[in-house]
Each structure stands twice: as structure tokens, then as C-alpha cells.
Design an enzyme around this catalytic site. Structure first.
Site, mmCIF file in Angstrom:
data_model
loop_
_atom_site.group_PDB
_atom_site.id
_atom_site.type_symbol
_atom_site.label_atom_id
_atom_site.label_comp_id
_atom_site.label_asym_id
_atom_site.label_seq_id
_atom_site.Cartn_x
_atom_site.Cartn_y
_atom_site.Cartn_z
ATOM 1 N N CYS A 1 1.001 -1.178 -0.023
ATOM 2 C CA CYS A 1 0.198 -0.003 -0.198
ATOM 3 C C CYS A 1 0.865 1.353 -0.071
ATOM 4 O O CYS A 1 1.427 1.583 -1.126
ATOM 5 C CB CYS A 1 -1.007 -0.093 1.347
ATOM 6 N N HIS B 1 -3.983 -5.708 1.061
ATOM 7 C CA HIS B 1 -3.628 -5.905 2.489
ATOM 8 C C HIS B 1 -4.248 -7.399 2.931
ATOM 9 O O HIS B 1 -5.258 -7.762 1.885
ATOM 10 C CB HIS B 1 -4.281 -5.036 3.326
#
Length: 481
Positions: free
Chosen positions: A330, A427
């Protein structure tokens, strides 16, 4: 339709685990139970089934209750962006960003959302178990409070106060809390419990009696330290890791100042063949690291500056030259590129920051936040991936031609030409046992045959057993109204 609220004498006294364990205990009794936290502050968020985000602790509590997480379980989530500012998430979606000094003016408006979510849950379930935030003893914050007594009195929910004996001074914690509360708030409390006792709980019998006598509150028991808490997804990075291991595949994760969604690391922490280091500021990246993870962050450009201030940019290049591997997740993925631009000032002052240059990508922050659960496949191994995306920004560049994963047939992430640097927006992927095993094998490691999901559920059962053995769980559930 009843409710009970667990408040604490301070932050990190174990409220989240107490509620999770009580959720599992209530579920075992055949109750339809649901967790609720009016206001949370955390950069460790979970993406919900209804397309929003809530605190990670409420997602774990939902699992304990046998439910999919939904935004009503945590209607107000504050995600710190700086020392004094935070993004305000309301019922799963960004409402605004605000400075700490201005947040008090928002709270009367937010109480309406809190009560709306609470009432929906109360109508749909037998029991709502509510977690407070911080401490009701912070009476300087009592005006327009929505996290503790302000909510408890608005919803007329009885409160049990939890004290953390491991910190010391638990008698003063509980008796002192009663002393500073106004009469109406104190009357909302129906009892207390002692958490995190190490050793023989009978040694605290006299102190327990003194608390009961001084407060007039009923005691619900003394709960010993729960040693397996590290096996559950953590909301605080300090609670993350297993006992240190002397050997194994060495994975180093940089503890960025605004580290977010670090529960990505939980499955790796449970692997006996992995030595996981959360590297704090001021420490050099170890020369024996096999992999360095640059994790998610709430403020990519600010944490790029933080990373450089620790000298980690120099260490990363040295690690890479030694043949080491690098993974960015991310915000960490964005940092690995050539540049990160924020023309609208979404995460701070508008501007452009040079990246680390380990991937041929560039990122531009955009206002359309991506919040979604995803399923896909890891390109290198072909193993299935389950995860979620929760980020601002879009990345483009030559290395996207070598994707990390395919999501619904669409390329996601980027891999360097030599395969030693990878970045992804996904994630939660390490919770997949087959992918985790294949990925560790590609680095020269060996995964155990344990299932991460089964380990979490077994630990929740053990937590419920732990509470049943030490607390008056039936009395706690009966105190709900």
C-alpha cells in the site's frame, strides 16, 4: 435487546480482548451478540462487508461473535494523519479531516450517527457488547463525549470498569476514576473487574475487597494475563509480535511513524520458521535481513521523510545490493516508486516527493478512496489471494507490466525486472495459508502446516475459556439491560 459497556481506567488496559472474549462466551450461550465501539482511534482498519472501514478490534470482535463486520459496529473511526490531525471516518466513509482542537465541535453532530448505528444493532441482536475508548476519568473531555459516559448515558447502557493491574496502582485507577466522575456518570457504573494479573490472583484478595468497599461497586473477578493474546490480530503495533526467535527467515518491517494495517504481519509472526523484526526509529536495517517490508501508512509522503530521517533509504539500497528482497504494501508500495504526488493536499501540504526509486512507478494521490475486498491470484506462484484494498492514490509506470497479482483478471501491483522488489495495494494476503507457504518458499523459508484462520478461532475459544475460568461471566451478561 440488552447492552453492556466495558470501559477502562485508561487506554490499552485490555478492553478489546475482554469484549472479544465475552462475545465468544455469549455466542456459546446461544445469544445473538454483536460488538460496538462508538468511537475508535486507529490506523489499523478493516474493510467491511458493506464496503466501509472500521477499527481492526471490532472486526476481530465480530469474528468472535460469528458475524461479518459491518460499519455500524464502529460508526466513528479517527485515523491520525499527524501529531494533531486525523481523518474522521463516519459509518465507514471519510467525512472530513480535522485538527484535534476542532474535533470537539464535531462531536455533537457525530452522536447522532453513533446512536443511529447502535439502535440498528440493538434491534437486530439479543445483546450488544460495547467497548469504550480511553478512560471516563478524562473528565476534561467529558463535554459532548461520545466514546464513554456521554454515550453510556445517552443510550442508558450499564458500565463495567476494567482496571489493568499489570500497570500498577490498580486500586487508585478504579477508586480514582469514581472520585473524578460526576454523580450521574458514576451511577452508570454497575461494577468493576481486574485485568492482566500475573501470578496467583488470591494475592490480590485484600485489594479487591478494598476497591469494592471504597466504591460500593460489585466486583466481577480478577482476570489473569492471557499469554496467547499475540496470536490474535492486533490493533496496536506494540502488541503484534510472538516471543523473539533466535533463527529463521529474517523479515524486517519498518515501523513507520504512521504505520497502518500492520495486522498484515500477524500470520508471519505466527510462523515458527520466521524471525520477524519490527524495526523502530534510529535502528539500522540488519545486515542479515532476508526481506524488508515497507508497510502501509496513513501519510505516505510524511513517512517517506520519516524513513529518510532514520537513514533507512541508505540501508534499503545496501540491503538490495547485497541481494536482499523488498516488499512494499500500500503506502509502502507507493514509496518504492520514483515519485509520490499529492496535488490536492489530501494527506498534508500539496506537493511532490521523490520516492526510493526501487520500482519504475509514479503515484498520484486522488480523492477517490478505494475500499474493497478482493480475490485474485499471485502471479509468480499462481496461488489464490484474498485481501482488501484501502488507499488513496493510483500508480502507473513500466514495472506495472510485471504485476504482483491478478484481481478479477486485471493486473495489480508491480515487480522489478530482477524480481527482488515487489509492491502491491493488497492487504491481508498473508492470511491465506497456501499463498503464505508459496511466498515464504520463494524466499528460502519453510511455512508450517498451521492454518492462520483456525489458529485465530482456536485462540478466541481459549480466550473465552480464560474469561469463564476467572470472571463471573454469567453475572456480567446478566448486568446488561
Amino acid at each position: 435487546m440488552t447492552a453492556l459497556m466495558i470501559q477502562g481506567t485508561g487506554s490499552n488496559v485490555g478492553k478489546s480482548l475482554l469484549v472479544a472474549g465475552l462475545c465468544r462466551a455469549a455466542r456459546r450461550r446461544g445469544l445473538s451478540v454483536v460488538p460496538f465501539k462508538p468511537q475508535n482511534m486507529s490506523n489499523n482498519a478493516a474493510v467491511t462487508a458493506d464496503g466501509g472501514e472500521i477499527g481492526r478490534a471490532q472486526a476481530l470482535q465480530a469474528r468472535a461473535a460469528g458475524l461479518e463486520p459491518v460499519v455500524d459496529m464502529n460508526p466513528v473511526l479517527l485515523k491520525p494523519e499527524s501529531e494533531t490531525g486525523a481523518q474522521v471516518i463516519v459509518q465507514g466513509h471519510r467525512l472530513t479531516s480535522t485538527q484535534a482542537g476542532d474535533y470537539a465541535a464535531l462531536r455533537p453532530r457525530l452522536l447522532g450517527y453513533v446512536m443511529d448505528s447502535f439502535n440498528r444493532l440493538r434491534e437486530a441482536h439479543d445483546l450488544v457488547l460495547v467497548e469504550g475508548a480511553g478512560s471516563p476519568a478524562e473528565v476534561n473531555l467529558r463535554a459532548n463525549d461520545i466514546a464513554n459516559m456521554g454515550f453510556a448515558r445517552a443510550a442508558d447502557v450499564p458500565v463495567v470498569l476494567a482496571g489493568d493491574i499489570d500497570r500498577g496502582g490498580v486500586i487508585a485507577q478504579i477508586v480514582g476514576t469514581q472520585a473524578v466522575l460526576d454523580q450521574g456518570d458514576a451511577a452508570q457504573i454497575v461494577g468493576f473487574l481486574i485485568n492482566r494479573f500475573r501470578g496467583d490472583p488470591r494475592l490480590f484478595d485484600d485489594g479487591y475487597v478494598q476497591i469494592a468497599e471504597r466504591t460500593g461497586w460489585r466486583g466481577y473477578g480478577v482476570c489473569p494475563w492471557f499469554a496467547d493474546a499475540w496470536k490474535l490480530p492486533a490493533e496496536d503495533a506494540l502488541d503484534l509480535f510472538a516471543p523473539a526467535r533466535p533463527s529463521g527467515l529474517h523479515i524486517v518491517c519498518l515501523a513507520l511513524s504512521r504505520i497502518a494495517n500492520f495486522d498484515d504481519l500477524d500470520p508471519l509472526a505466527q510462523e515458527p520458521g520466521v524471525r520477524l523484526t519490527l524495526l523502530g526509529p534510529g535502528r539500522a536495517i540488519p545486515g542479515d535481513a532476508d526481506l524488508v517490508i515497507v508497510p502501509g501508512t496513513k501519510s505516505t509522503r510524511a513517512d517517506l521523510a520519516f524513513l529518510r530521517a532514520q537513514g533507512w533509504d541508505v540501508d534499503l539500497m545496501a540491503h538490495y545490493r547485497r541481494g536482499g528482497h523488498v516488499l512494499g504494501i500500500c503506502g509502502g508500495y507507493q514509496m518504492l516508486g520514483r515519485s509520490v504526488a499529492d496535488p490536492q493536499g489530501l494527506e498534508g501540504a500539496p506537493g511532490l516527493t521523490p520516492g526510493l526509486g526501487l520500482l519504475e512507478i509514479d503515484t498520484v494521490m486522488t480523492g477517490d478512496k478505494r475500499l474493497t475486498r478482493v480475490q485474485g491470484a499471485h502471479v509468480a506462484s499462481g496461488q489464490p489471494l484474498d485481501g482488501y484494498e484501502i488507499h488513496l492514490g493510483r500508480s502507473h509506470g513500466a514495472d506495472l507490466a510485471r504485476p504482483f497479482a491478478l484481481v478479477d483478471g486485471v493486473a495489480e501491483g508491480a515487480v522489478s525486472a530482477d524480481g527482488r522488489v515487489a509492491g502491491t495495494y493488497l492487504h491481508g494476503m498473508f492470511a491465506g495459508d497456501a499463498f503464505r507457504a508459496a511466498w515464504l518458499a520463494s524466499l528460502g523459508g519453510v511455512a508450517s502446516d498451521a492454518s492462520f484462520g483456525k489458529t485465530v478461532d482456536a485462540t478466541l475459544d481459549a480466550l473465552a475459556d480464560h474469561l469463564e475460568a476467572s470472571l463471573d461471566v454469567d453475572g456480567l451478561l446478566a448486568a446488561a439491560r
